[in-house]
Design a protein around this motif. Sequence first.
Motif, PDB file in Angstrom:
ATOM      1  N   ASP A   1       0.837  -1.434  -0.123  1.00  0.00           N
ATOM      2  CA  ASP A   1      -0.102   0.561   0.202  1.00  0.00           C
ATOM      3  C   ASP A   1       0.686   0.843  -0.495  1.00  0.00           C
ATOM      4  O   ASP A   1       1.804   1.626   1.136  1.00  0.00           O
ATOM      5  N   MET A   2       1.065   1.886  -0.865  1.00  0.00           N
ATOM      6  CA  MET A   2       1.565   3.275  -1.093  1.00  0.00           C
ATOM      7  C   MET A   2       0.791   4.700  -0.649  1.00  0.00           C
ATOM      8  O   MET A   2       1.634   5.643  -1.134  1.00  0.00           O
ATOM      9  N   THR A   3      -0.496   4.447   0.062  1.00  0.00           N
ATOM     10  CA  THR A   3      -1.261   5.676  -0.133  1.00  0.00           C
ATOM     11  C   THR A   3      -0.292   6.384   0.586  1.00  0.00           C
ATOM     12  O   THR A   3       0.414   5.849   2.077  1.00  0.00           O
ATOM     13  N   GLY A   4      -0.445   7.749   0.924  1.00  0.00           N
ATOM     14  CA  GLY A   4       0.548   8.693   1.800  1.00  0.00           C
ATOM     15  C   GLY A   4       2.258   8.383   1.126  1.00  0.00           C
ATOM     16  O   GLY A   4       2.903   9.467   1.893  1.00  0.00           O
ATOM     17  N   ALA A   5       2.551   7.643   0.926  1.00  0.00           N
ATOM     18  CA  ALA A   5       4.021   7.634   0.653  1.00  0.00           C
ATOM     19  C   ALA A   5       4.760   8.310  -0.076  1.00  0.00           C
ATOM     20  O   ALA A   5       3.797   8.567  -1.286  1.00  0.00           O
ATOM     21  N   SER A   6       5.561   8.165  -0.381  1.00  0.00           N
ATOM     22  CA  SER A   6       6.856   8.935  -1.479  1.00  0.00           C
ATOM     23  C   SER A   6       6.192   8.880  -2.499  1.00  0.00           C
ATOM     24  O   SER A   6       6.284   7.443  -2.617  1.00  0.00           O
ATOM     25  N   GLU A   7       6.037   9.087  -3.907  1.00  0.00           N
ATOM     26  CA  GLU A   7       6.203   8.924  -4.834  1.00  0.00           C
ATOM     27  C   GLU A   7       7.228   8.041  -5.323  1.00  0.00           C
ATOM     28  O   GLU A   7       8.377   8.540  -5.012  1.00  0.00           O
ATOM     29  N   ALA A   8       6.664   6.475  -5.877  1.00  0.00           N
ATOM     30  CA  ALA A   8       8.116   5.528  -6.464  1.00  0.00           C
ATOM     31  C   ALA A   8       8.261   5.979  -7.989  1.00  0.00           C
ATOM     32  O   ALA A   8       7.756   6.518  -8.763  1.00  0.00           O
ATOM     33  N   GLU A   9       9.504   5.652  -7.763  1.00  0.00           N
ATOM     34  CA  GLU A   9      10.308   5.576  -9.704  1.00  0.00           C
ATOM     35  C   GLU A   9       9.141   4.783 -10.283  1.00  0.00           C
ATOM     36  O   GLU A   9       8.609   3.940 -10.431  1.00  0.00           O
ATOM     37  N   ASP A  10       8.603   5.122 -11.777  1.00  0.00           N
ATOM     38  CA  ASP A  10       7.735   4.823 -12.420  1.00  0.00           C
ATOM     39  C   ASP A  10       8.326   3.857 -12.944  1.00  0.00           C
ATOM     40  O   ASP A  10       8.716   4.579 -14.555  1.00  0.00           O
ATOM     41  N   GLU A  11       8.174   2.609 -12.714  1.00  0.00           N
ATOM     42  CA  GLU A  11       8.935   1.810 -13.972  1.00  0.00           C
ATOM     43  C   GLU A  11       7.768   0.848 -13.755  1.00  0.00           C
ATOM     44  O   GLU A  11       7.161   0.041 -13.279  1.00  0.00           O
ATOM     45  N   GLU A  12       8.781  -0.351 -14.736  1.00  0.00           N
ATOM     46  CA  GLU A  12       7.281  -1.658 -14.992  1.00  0.00           C
ATOM     47  C   GLU A  12       8.279  -2.734 -14.541  1.00  0.00           C
ATOM     48  O   GLU A  12       9.332  -3.184 -14.916  1.00  0.00           O
ATOM     49  N   LEU A  13       7.665  -3.593 -13.240  1.00  0.00           N
ATOM     50  CA  LEU A  13       8.404  -4.506 -12.943  1.00  0.00           C
ATOM     51  C   LEU A  13       7.680  -5.370 -13.588  1.00  0.00           C
ATOM     52  O   LEU A  13       6.694  -5.458 -13.034  1.00  0.00           O
ATOM     53  N   PHE A  14       8.361  -6.512 -13.732  1.00  0.00           N
ATOM     54  CA  PHE A  14       8.421  -7.616 -14.139  1.00  0.00           C
ATOM     55  C   PHE A  14       7.938  -8.677 -13.715  1.00  0.00           C
ATOM     56  O   PHE A  14       8.987  -9.633 -13.590  1.00  0.00           O
ATOM     57  N   ALA A  15       7.247  -9.015 -12.666  1.00  0.00           N
ATOM     58  CA  ALA A  15       6.961 -10.259 -11.776  1.00  0.00           C
ATOM     59  C   ALA A  15       5.657  -9.949 -11.174  1.00  0.00           C
ATOM     60  O   ALA A  15       5.055  -8.772 -11.125  1.00  0.00           O
ATOM     61  N   PRO A  16       5.326 -10.996 -10.483  1.00  0.00           N
ATOM     62  CA  PRO A  16       3.987 -10.418 -10.367  1.00  0.00           C
ATOM     63  C   PRO A  16       4.039 -10.072  -7.881  1.00  0.00           C
ATOM     64  O   PRO A  16       3.921 -10.218  -7.475  1.00  0.00           O
ATOM     65  N   PHE A  17       4.257  -8.716  -8.555  1.00  0.00           N
ATOM     66  CA  PHE A  17       3.849  -7.609  -7.291  1.00  0.00           C
ATOM     67  C   PHE A  17       3.138  -6.648  -7.874  1.00  0.00           C
ATOM     68  O   PHE A  17       3.042  -5.688  -9.025  1.00  0.00           O
ATOM     69  N   ALA A  18       2.062  -6.306  -7.041  1.00  0.00           N
ATOM     70  CA  ALA A  18       0.936  -4.641  -6.969  1.00  0.00           C
ATOM     71  C   ALA A  18       1.852  -4.096  -6.206  1.00  0.00           C
ATOM     72  O   ALA A  18       1.496  -4.067  -5.122  1.00  0.00           O
ATOM     73  N   GLN A  19       1.149  -2.395  -6.381  1.00  0.00           N
ATOM     74  CA  GLN A  19       1.206  -1.255  -5.259  1.00  0.00           C
ATOM     75  C   GLN A  19      -0.298  -1.114  -5.410  1.00  0.00           C
ATOM     76  O   GLN A  19      -0.710  -0.899  -6.275  1.00  0.00           O
ATOM     77  N   ILE A  20      -0.567  -0.352  -4.271  1.00  0.00           N
ATOM     78  CA  ILE A  20      -2.149   0.303  -3.775  1.00  0.00           C
ATOM     79  C   ILE A  20      -2.317   0.974  -3.582  1.00  0.00           C
ATOM     80  O   ILE A  20      -1.982   1.546  -2.558  1.00  0.00           O
ATOM     81  N   PHE A  21      -3.448   2.091  -4.140  1.00  0.00           N
ATOM     82  CA  PHE A  21      -3.426   3.079  -3.970  1.00  0.00           C
ATOM     83  C   PHE A  21      -4.796   3.480  -3.250  1.00  0.00           C
ATOM     84  O   PHE A  21      -5.720   3.064  -4.104  1.00  0.00           O
ATOM     85  N   ARG A  22      -5.390   4.245  -2.123  1.00  0.00           N
ATOM     86  CA  ARG A  22      -6.521   4.521  -1.512  1.00  0.00           C
ATOM     87  C   ARG A  22      -6.391   5.569  -2.185  1.00  0.00           C
ATOM     88  O   ARG A  22      -6.213   6.570  -1.087  1.00  0.00           O
ATOM     89  N   VAL A  23      -8.388   6.655  -2.471  1.00  0.00           N
ATOM     90  CA  VAL A  23      -8.032   7.175  -2.524  1.00  0.00           C
ATOM     91  C   VAL A  23      -9.698   7.770  -1.818  1.00  0.00           C
ATOM     92  O   VAL A  23     -10.500   7.227  -2.073  1.00  0.00           O
ATOM     93  N   LYS A  24     -10.418   8.683  -2.384  1.00  0.00           N
ATOM     94  CA  LYS A  24     -11.732   9.629  -1.932  1.00  0.00           C
ATOM     95  C   LYS A  24     -12.259   9.537  -3.311  1.00  0.00           C
ATOM     96  O   LYS A  24     -13.263   9.333  -3.159  1.00  0.00           O
ATOM     97  N   THR A  25     -12.690  10.272  -4.386  1.00  0.00           N
ATOM     98  CA  THR A  25     -13.157  10.282  -4.843  1.00  0.00           C
ATOM     99  C   THR A  25     -13.374  10.144  -6.623  1.00  0.00           C
ATOM    100  O   THR A  25     -11.407   9.187  -6.165  1.00  0.00           O
TER     101      THR A  25
END
Length: 493
Positions: free
Chosen positions: A375-399
């Motif tokens: 879960d990357m909600t509220g974290a610093s922005e990560a590098e915008d890259e494609e990771l070729f693997a079974p791994f995903a980031q989560i972002f929770r938003v209000k709207t």
Amino acid sequence: MSEHSQTAPTQPGLYLNGAWQAGLGPHFVSEDPASGAVVFAAHAATPPQVEDAVAAARAAFPAWARMDRAARIAILEAYGRALQSRATALAEAISRDMGKALWESTAEVAAMVGKIAISVRAYDERTGARSEGAAFGRTALDHRPWGVMAVLGPFNFPGHLPNGHIVPALLAGNSVVFKPSELAPSVAVLMVEAFEEAGLPPGVLNVVMGARATGAALLGATGIDGVLFTGSATTGTAIHAMFAGRPEVILALEMGGNNPLIIWDPADPEAAADLIVHSSFITSGQRCSCARRLILPEGRFGDQVLEATLARIERMVLGSWNADPAPFIGPVIHAAQAARVGQFEAALKALGGKSVVEARIGVEGPAFVRPGLIDMTGASEAEDEELFAPFAQIFRVKTFEQAIMRANATRFGLSSGLVSDDPALWQEATLSLRAGLINWNRPTTGASSALPFGGPGLSGDGRPSAYYAADYCAYPVARQEADVAARLSAPGL
């Protein structure tokens, strides 16, 4: 080099003018990432041998380009039948080389066979020929092949993706030099067998085996007219820079994506979790259309979706391609890529990310990765890259507006998706998501060969593949015709 490599039989590394011969370059091997067993070994083609392959393609091009199109179609249709007769061997070769489950490789072979008829239809619709009368005779539109196409194949779909370049290129009348991925080269040998059985003339297709140096030699070879590439943004960008100032070489570059999937109420949380798992983790996350960023609303609905997703991850079957029962996913391409997942996860934690479920690396074997979510909600922005693997980031938003903004916060633009039962939200998504593929209540990985495949940003150079491959395999020729020379008059003449 694996301990098995010394006993692996060495295969020819160069297919030139209709015959295999030994490569004269470095020895390389391809290993089954599940077991470590060597499944292919060869000496790479050297730069002079690559030049020979391009010269052979150049020499074969005129006759192939002038061949009646119906005859070219007949050869490609025979190629499709030859592929079908080798379906079992092809699927096993794909699975052994890169580790995907046999049921997936079987589907890949079916897509290879289906590509023939789709490419014929696409050529007629997207290019083809037509003529009509005009005031001084006739106008006509035709299309001609570019010449020699360099095709660089990836490891994740070592049959389907290069086949998706090669078939339209040959159909249009081009000749081809194909460099398969050194990580998954076995299927190329079977493809050559199928082309030979179909009666493809010698020199029209040539194959150069090898790693990075062989690819660099092909890109730098004298006489190529186009580069058809599927792979990483890093390599695709380097190819784009390499040909800067050379508009005579057409480039078709498909370079992946950091793809978003929005999951929004109203939707069935269980169905949403199914779509997440298929979008993010199929092929061990090694599809360029996999969802890397999951965007959910704050609140109970988002919590329910995550709970259902975690349950599926926990019971997910990982295993070798031929295991019984059949696994959902196999390993990633090699142990070094598996280790990279751990490094990537640690970097996100350092930015403030909170593990929902940690990726478990190496439990089933050095190259296996059980899927992870952070879960990357509220974290610093990560590098915008494609990771070729079974791994995903989560972002929770209000709207939902914030969900769209988060989805579009990427340099890429390949695939995207919305899971929701609300048609109004889907309408908004179709207008707002910046991606070449937009999916509603379907996996982001569900690409169709009967549609274009590509997108803006770092996902490509504006020449989508699949159904639109016909566009970059031939150039239009506008003709204005009259049966006899007419005398012309004009003021001042």
